[in-house]
Write an enzyme that holds these catalytic residues in place. Structure first.
Site, PDB file in Angstrom:
ATOM      1  N   ASP A  23       0.868  -1.181   0.000  1.00  0.00           N
ATOM      2  CA  ASP A  23       0.000   0.000   0.000  1.00  0.00           C
ATOM      3  C   ASP A  23       0.898   1.223   0.000  1.00  0.00           C
ATOM      4  OD1 ASP A  23      -2.160   1.930   0.973  1.00  0.00           O
ATOM      5  OD2 ASP A  23      -3.245   0.046   1.166  1.00  0.00           O
ATOM      6  N   HIS A  59      -3.445   6.578   3.727  1.00  0.00           N
ATOM      7  CA  HIS A  59      -4.155   5.370   3.292  1.00  0.00           C
ATOM      8  C   HIS A  59      -3.514   4.113   3.877  1.00  0.00           C
ATOM      9  CE1 HIS A  59      -5.683   2.286   0.471  1.00  0.00           C
ATOM     10  NE2 HIS A  59      -6.706   3.108   0.271  1.00  0.00           N
ATOM     11  N   SER A  98     -10.977  -0.455  -0.018  1.00  0.00           N
ATOM     12  CA  SER A  98      -9.654  -0.444   0.630  1.00  0.00           C
ATOM     13  C   SER A  98      -9.761  -0.672   2.126  1.00  0.00           C
ATOM     14  CB  SER A  98      -8.959   0.902   0.388  1.00  0.00           C
ATOM     15  OG  SER A  98      -8.475   0.999  -0.914  1.00  0.00           O
TER      16      SER A  98
END
Length: 681
Positions: free
Chosen positions: A187, A241, A425
Site C-alpha cells: 500500500d 491510506h 480499501s
C-alpha cells in the site's frame, strides 16, 4: 417522543447501574403516558448495556398495547435531555435496545404509544437493565475511541443498523491474539511511529537497523519493518491510506489508546509501492509480493488497483500476455508458499462480468486469493463498490454519507492520529485481520482452506445476492468458532435415485447460491447431531394468533416431511412429548407470513393458512408453496432472490421466484443441497 407537557410521567429512581449487573423494575404505564426510570453510570469505563421492556409475567411476549422505549442522557445542571437510542417497534412487540454508556445520569423511558386492545387499563411491564449478558458473551477492548468503530460493534452510533458489523466482540471471546502471524500491507507506507501501531510492527530480526549493511543478504539494506519500493529505501512514506489500512488489520487492542484492530496483536510488514505518488508500477507491486513471500509473510493485503471498463481477465490475458503471466506466476507462488492474498474489489461501482478490476480479478482464477466488496453500516452494498458473482466476500467498507459512517482507524501523527475513510480499501483489511486471527487459531490451514472457511462461515445476506458470491458477508465469530476443526473436503451423499452425489457435481442451481445454514445448524445441534428430527403438531401458543391446524393441512405437511425423509439423509419422527425439534402450528391468515420463534420446547413454525377447518376445499397452491419453501429454508435452502431475473425456475428449485410455471415442490437439486448442508456440520 411523548409530549411530556401534556402527559405527565411517573418517576422511579434505581440508583447506580454497575458493570456485570442486572436491574429489573416492575411497574405499569397509564394510557398515553410514560414512566421514567432514573439511573446513574459511575466510573471511567464505558458500560455496555442491554435494555428490555416486556410484559410483566411474560418475558419477551407481546404487549396488549403499543409501548415504546427510550434511553436518554441528562446533560448539565439544567438536565437537558439527549436521546441516546430508542426502540419503537410497531404493534404490541416487546422492545429492546443495546447502548454504550459513559459516566453520567440517564433515564430509561417506557411510554404508552397507542391503545390496541380497546381497553384503557394501565399496561404492566418489566424494565430490565442488563450490563451482564453482553460481557458474558463478548470481549470489549478498553481503547477510548472504540465506540467510533461501528464495523467492530454497531449499535447504530453512525446512523446505521444495530448489529450490522463483523461480530468482532463475540469472536474476541475466542481469540484476540495473532502475534505469530505476519501481514504484509502492500500500500502506501505505514507510520511506524504511530503509538497504536509501533508495538505491532513486523521486525526483521536478521537485520541490524541503520548500519548500512544487508545483514540477512536478502537484497535489501536495513529493511527492519519492510521496504519502500519507489525510493529503494527502508523508510516508508507515512501515508494516510497505508496507515489507515494497517490500523484496521492490527492497531493495538486493549492498550487504552485510540482504536483497536481486528487482531489486537499481530506483525504488520509495511511494503510501500506509492511513496508520495497516487499510482504504483506493475514492477514495484510484483517485487513487493515477492518480498512478502521471501520474508515470511502469512497474508498479503492489497488495498489498491484500478478498473478497466468493458474488459475481462481473458481480454487482458490476450492484450498483455507477459504482464498477465507475471502476475499469475507471482500470485500463484504466494499461494503455493502458504500466503493468503486479500485484495480490494475496487471503488468504481462496476460489475465484474463487464469490467475488469486488477489485481482483484485474479481471485476468479486462484484459490486462496480473496477479493472483497464493501458494505455500509446497514450491510447494504455501497454506492461505490465494484460487485459481481466472482467477488469472494463482502465486509464493512463504510459509507460516503458522513464521517461517522466511514470506517474509523489510525492515521499518521501529522494527520491527527485517527479518522474515518470509506472504500473497498477498508473492507479488504477487515478480512485480512480476520484471516490473521483464523490462521493464529489453526496454522495448518492453507490459503485455499482459509478462503473455503470464510465462505462457509459467512452470513448469506439476501440483499447481497448478485453483488458477491452467494451473498457472502464476513462473520468473524463463526469463522473463529469453526477454524480449529475445519477441514475442507469433498462431501458424498445420496441423490434422489440413491446414487452418490459428489460436491462439485453440476446442479441446476449452484450449491453456494442455494445453501443457507443458519436454522439448519441450530436444528442439527438441538437434534443431538444424529440427523433425526422430531416434530409435533400443536394448536396452542405457536404464535400470538394461533388457530386450529386442519386435518388436511396436517396430512400435507406429514407427506412433505416423508418426501424429505425418503430423498435425503434426514429422518423425521413425530414426537409424543411436548418437547421436540419442530413445533408445527397454524395462525390467522391475516398475519400474512410465517411466525418463527425458538422456545425451550423447540423451534415453532406457524403458517398463516386460509381458514379450512373441515377440509371442504383443497389446500391452496400458495399455501403449499409457502410451507415447502419455509421448510426448505429451515433445512438448509436459501430463497433465490428476485434479482436473479428468473434465471432459476421451479424445475430447478422449489426456492425459485417463478410466477409463470406451476409449483411442483422440491427438486433433486434441493435434496442434494440439503444433504450437503447437513454433511458440512
Amino acid at each position: 417522543m411523548i409530549n411530556m407537557k401534556k402527559s405527565k410521567s411517573r418517576k422511579i429512581k434505581v440508583g447506580s447501574l454497575e458493570d456485570f449487573k442486572k436491574k429489573t423494575v416492575s411497574n405499569s404505564v397509564d394510557n398515553l403516558s410514560a414512566v421514567d426510570v432514573y439511573f446513574r453510570v459511575k466510573g471511567r469505563d464505558l458500560l455496555y448495556c442491554d435494555v428490555y421492556a416486556y410484559p410483566k409475567g411474560r418475558p419477551y411476549g407481546d404487549f396488549n398495547d403499543d409501548i415504546g422505549l427510550e434511553i436518554i442522557r441528562l446533560n448539565g445542571k439544567k438536565k437537558s435531555e439527549e436521546l441516546i437510542i430508542e426502540s419503537d417497534l410497531r404493534g404490541g412487540s416487546w422492545e429492546n435496545a443495546f447502548t454504550i454508556l459513559p459516566k453520567g445520569k440517564y433515564i430509561a423511558r417506557v411510554s404508552h404509544k397507542q391503545n390496541l386492545d380497546g381497553k384503557k387499563k394501565a399496561t404492566r411491564f418489566n424494565l430490565e437493565l442488563d450490563s451482564k449478558s453482553f460481557k458474558e458473551t463478548s470481549v470489549v477492548p478498553n481503547d477510548p475511541l472504540f465506540p467510533n468503530q461501528w464495523h467492530l460493534l454497531n449499535i447504530g452510533q453512525s446512523g446505521g443498523r444495530q448489529g450490522a458489523d463483523t461480530k468482532a466482540v463475540e469472536a474476541w471471546k475466542n481469540r484476540t491474539d495473532a502475534s505469530n502471524v505476519v501481514v504484509a500491507v502492500i500500500d502506501g507506507g505505514v507510520d511506524v511511529d504511530h503509538p497504536d501501531l509501533d508495538d505491532n510492527l513486523w521486525i526483521n530480526k536478521k537485520e541490524k537497523p541503520n548500519n548500512g549493511i544487508d545483514d540477512d543478504k536478502n537484497g535489501y539494506i536495513d529493511d527492519v519493518h519492510g521496504w519502500n519500493f519507489v525510493k529503494k529505501t527502508p523508510d516508508p512514506h507515512k501515508d494516510m491510506h497505508g496507515t489507515h489500512v494497517a490500523g484496521i488489520i492490527g492497531a493495538e487492542g486493549d492498550n487504552k489508546i485510540g482504536v483497536s484492530g481486528i487482531a489486537w496483536d499481530t506483525q504488520l510488514m509495511t511494503l510501500d509501492v506509492f511513496d508520495k505518488g497516487k499510482t504504483y508500477s506493475d514492477d514495484n507491486l510484483i517485487e513487493a509480493v515477492e518480498y512478502a513471500i521471501d520474508n515470511g509473510a502469512d497474508i498479503i493485503n492489497m488495498s489498491l488497483g484500478y478498473t478497466i471498463p468493458h474488459a475481462s481477465l481473458d481480454l487482458y490475458k490476450r492484450a498483455k500476455p507477459e504482464m498477465y503471466k507475471r502476475y499469475l506466476n507471482v500470485f500463484s507462488r504466494a499461494i503455493k508458499n502458504g500466503v493468503t492474498i486479500v485484495a480490494a474489489a475496487g471503488n468504481d461501482d462496476a460489475e465484474d462480468n463487464s469490467n475488469l478490476s486488477l489485481p482483484s480479478a485474479f481471485s476468479s482464477e486462484i484459490d486462496g486469493f480473496i477479493s472483497v466488496a464493501a458494505v455500509d453500516h446497514s450491510q447494504f452494498i455501497t454506492d461505490y463498490s465494484n460487485y459481481g458473482g466472482e467477488i469472494t466476500i463482502a465486509a464493512p467498507g463504510g459509507s460516503t454519507d458522513s464521517k461517522k459512517s466511514m470506517v474509523f482507524s489510525t492515521l499518521p501523527l501529522a494527520d491527527q492520529l485517527y479518522g474515518g475513510m470509506p472504500g473497498t480499501s477498508m473492507a479488504a483489511p477487515v478480512v485480512s485481520g480476520a484471516v490473521a486471527l483464523v490462521l493464529a487459531e489453526n496454522k495448518k490451514l492453507t490459503p485455499s482452506g482459509i478462503e473455503a472457511l470464510l465462505k462457509h462461515a459467512a452470513y448469506k445476506e439476501t440483499f447481497l445476492k448478485g453483488y458477491v458470491q452467494s451473498g457472502n458477508l464476513l462473520d468473524l465469530d463463526k469463522s473463529l468458532q469453526k477454524a480449529k476443526g475445519f477441514k475442507p473436503k469433498r462431501v458424498k451423499n445420496k441423490n434422489q435415485d440413491g446414487s452418490q452425489l459428489i460436491t462439485g457435481q453440476k446442479l441446476s442451481v449452484p450449491y453456494d447460491e442455494l445453501a443457507y445454514t443458519n436454522i439448519a445448524e441450530r436444528l442439527w445441534k438441538n437434534s443431538g447431531k444424529d440427523k433425526v428430527i422430531s416434530y409435533r403438531f400443536s394448536n396452542k401458543k405457536t404464535s400470538s394468533n394461533s388457530t386450529l391446524l386442519s386435518p388436511c393441512q396436517k396430512r400435507f405437511i406429514t407427506k412433505l416431511l416423508e418426501k424429505i425423509d425418503n430423498n435425503t439423509s434426514l429422518l423425521f419422527k413425530e414426537a409424543k412429548r411436548k418437547k421436540s425439534d419442530f413445533i408445527i402450528g397454524a395462525q390467522n391468515s391475516k398475519s400474512g407470513e410465517l411466525s418463527l420463534s425458538e422456545t425451550s420446547k423447540g423451534i415453532s413454525f406457524s403458517w398463516p393458512f386460509d381458514s379450512n377447518p373441515k377440509c371442504k376445499k383443497p389446500i391452496s397452491s400458495w399455501d403449499k408453496r409457502a410451507v415447502t419453501q419455509d421448510l426448505g429454508w429451515a433445512l438448509g435452502l436459501q430463497t433465490l432472490d428476485e434479482k436473479s431475473e428468473f434465471k432459476y425456475t421451479f424445475t430447478d428449485s422449489a426456492m425459485a421466484w417463478d410466477y409463470e410455471n406451476d409449483f411442483n415442490g422440491f427438486t433433486s437439486t434441493d435434496y442434494a443441497v440439503i444433504n450437503q448442508v447437513w454433511s458440512s456440520f
